[in-house]
Each structure stands twice: as C-alpha cells, then as structure tokens.
Design an enzyme around this catalytic site. Structure first.
Site, short mmCIF file in Angstrom:
data_model
loop_
_atom_site.label_atom_id
_atom_site.label_comp_id
_atom_site.label_asym_id
_atom_site.label_seq_id
_atom_site.Cartn_x
_atom_site.Cartn_y
_atom_site.Cartn_z
CG HIS A 61 -1.70 1.25 1.39
ND1 HIS A 61 -2.73 1.54 0.52
CD2 HIS A 61 -1.64 2.28 2.26
CE1 HIS A 61 -3.27 2.71 0.87
NE2 HIS A 61 -2.63 3.17 1.92
CB CYS A 175 -3.38 2.99 -2.69
SG CYS A 175 -2.32 1.52 -2.85
#
Length: 302
Positions: A61, A175
């Site tokens: 992430h 993301c």
C-alpha cells in the site's frame, strides 16, 4: 479511467468493517514561504491485521507524507477503498435484485501525523523531494478535483500479455495510481525528485481483446439479456465480499477453476460490463519499478 461529474451518495447497504479515514482532516493552507519535505511511504497491505504476510507477496500500500519546516507538523495522504478491497473487487448478489450490487468507491484521506514505525517496520519512508507552501496549496486544489471526479476503485490491470510493451486493455485505479498522479502533479508544478528506485504493486489479468457487453440496464433491465445476466451472476457467485478465511479459500479455488479452465472473466469497469477471454498466465502480481516523474513546467492547470 473515466472522470465523473460528482461522487454519488453511498448506499446504506454498503457497510465498511473498518471506518474509512477515521482521523481525517481538511488539507491545511500552508504559508507560501514554507519549505515542505515530501516522503514516499509504502508498507504491506493489511499490515495491521496480518503483519508482514502480504509484504512477502509484494502486495503493498502506498501513501505520501509531508513535513512543514515552519510548523514542524507532519501529515499523511493516501487513497483507498471506502468499503474495503473485497467490496471494490466483487459485487454482492442480493436476493430479489437481478443486477450484481457494487459497493465500490475509493477516495483520498488526509490526516495529521506520520506513523513512522508503521512505514519503517516492513516498508519504506524516504524523502523524495522538497516543495514550497505555494506548490503544496496548488496540489491541495488538484487533490480536491481528483477526488471529486475519480471515484471508483479498480483492482485489476488487464493486459494482452506479460510482455513489457503489451497492450493494456484496462488500467487499475488504486492507491499507488493516486500517489503517481500526485507526484506527477508536483513535478508539473516544479518539484524536482531525487534519483531513487520506486516500485509499485500491480495485479494483472491476461486476456485477449475484451468484448463489450453493456451496462446494468441493458443487461439486467426489463429489456435485458436474461442468458447473459444469468452467466454474470453465476460468475460472481463464488466471490463474496465479506467472509471467513476458510470460505475465502474454497471460493478462490472455484474462481481459479472458472478463470483458468473456462478462460472466462467478467469485468465491471466504469459502470460497464466486459467479457475477458482469459489466456495464460491468467493472473500475475508484479512489483516493478515506476520511475519518479520529471516535470513539464509548460503543462499547467489540472
């Protein structure tokens, strides 16, 4: 990835297990003469739940951190799913409702502080550039625009083959793509990035040329195609957004069976359904370098 005029209201049926952006705050207005350090942040997905497990698979992430020289305050900015990843990737099949029901939105989250330990433990926290307060404020305006018009999360990248220059049928929108867009915006505003290697995760499906099937109304509406509607519902049946780990693995095998043995995948992208004639190697998780951007000072505006 298509831009939309506004963000639709979320349906009360869509409930998140973890609150989206619980400590989020408005992006502050920085003093023009401020000097702000920009940090690249990366850590394994769901680290809070599974530790470094997904780090070994290179499922990461991404976020971006800022530090103001004038106030000494740190901030974190990231983009992620409003209702967790499963809901963005797969729909709910609701009794009595013909069309698959999607709880899918992604958005930016901005909050004060950088959790140094989280990003450093199994990931990355590294200075990539320094910007002025003016550039930060211009970026903040762009984030508002990006957030109001790029609303749907898209897990999959779909390509024709694993070759470097292979045709990309569909690009993911998650993301890391937000972080790359942010870096590019800063570069266009005049930020000069350091020469460091930056890698990102992509989940890629491999498919022949996709076949357009229609939208929710044309497939599932009163004049819809009943056979196609049944095939799509049947395809999504094993994928359940909320489930136990055991159920997840049972379903995963059903899915692999379907995708690999039948060469089938139904993709929902920008509110439209597509059929993907899947081909070997079917699915790959890659962690590859995407260089930091070089600005084109000429390109201004959004």
């Amino acid at each position: 990835h298509r831009r939309f005029d506004f963000r639709p209201k979320t349906d009360p049926y869509c409930q998140a297990r973890y609150t989206f952006c619980p400590t989020g705050s408005a992006i502050p207005l920085m003093k023009e003469e401020d000097v702000i350090e920009v940090y690249r942040l990366q850590a394994p997905v769901w680290e809070f739940k599974y530790g470094d497990l997904l780090g070994h698979l290179k499922i990461m992430h991404d976020a971006v951190g800022f530090k103001s020289s004038l106030t000494g305050k740190n901030y974190t900015m990231e983009w992620y799913e409003l209702f967790q990843l499963g809901n963005c990737t797969f729909p709910h099949l609701r009794p009595g409702v013909d069309a698959p029901f999607w709880c899918n939105q992604g958005a930016a989250c901005f909050y004060e502080g950088i959790d140094d330990a989280h990003w450093k433990a199994n990931g990355t926290l590294v200075l990539v550039t320094t910007i002025s307060g003016t550039m930060f404020n211009e970026m903040a305006q762009w984030v508002k625009y990006d957030n109001e018009t790029g609303i749907y999360y898209e897990t999959w990248t779909v390509q024709a083959s694993p070759d470097k220059n292979s045709t990309v049928w569909f690009d993911s929108y998650e993301c890391s793509k937000f972080i790359l867009r942010t870096y590019q915006k800063l570069a266009d505003l005049g930020a000069v990035f350091r020469k460091i290697q930056t890698n990102y995760t992509s989940i890629i499906l491999f498919s022949g040329e996709p076949i357009y099937l229609g939208n929710e109304t044309s497939i599932f509406g009163p004049q819809g195609n009943k056979t196609l509607a049944a095939a799509i519902r049947d395809f999504y049946n094993p994928f359940k957004p909320h489930q136990s780990v055991r159920e997840f693995f049972v379903d995963l095998f059903k899915i692999i069976d379907r995708v690999i043995l039948n060469h089938q995948f139904y993709l929902f992208y920008n509110l439209e359904y597509w059929f993907l004639p899947m081909k070997s190697p079917y699915l790959k998780i890659i962690y590859e370098e995407v260089p930091l951007p070089v600005g084109s000072k000429a390109s201004s505006g959004i």
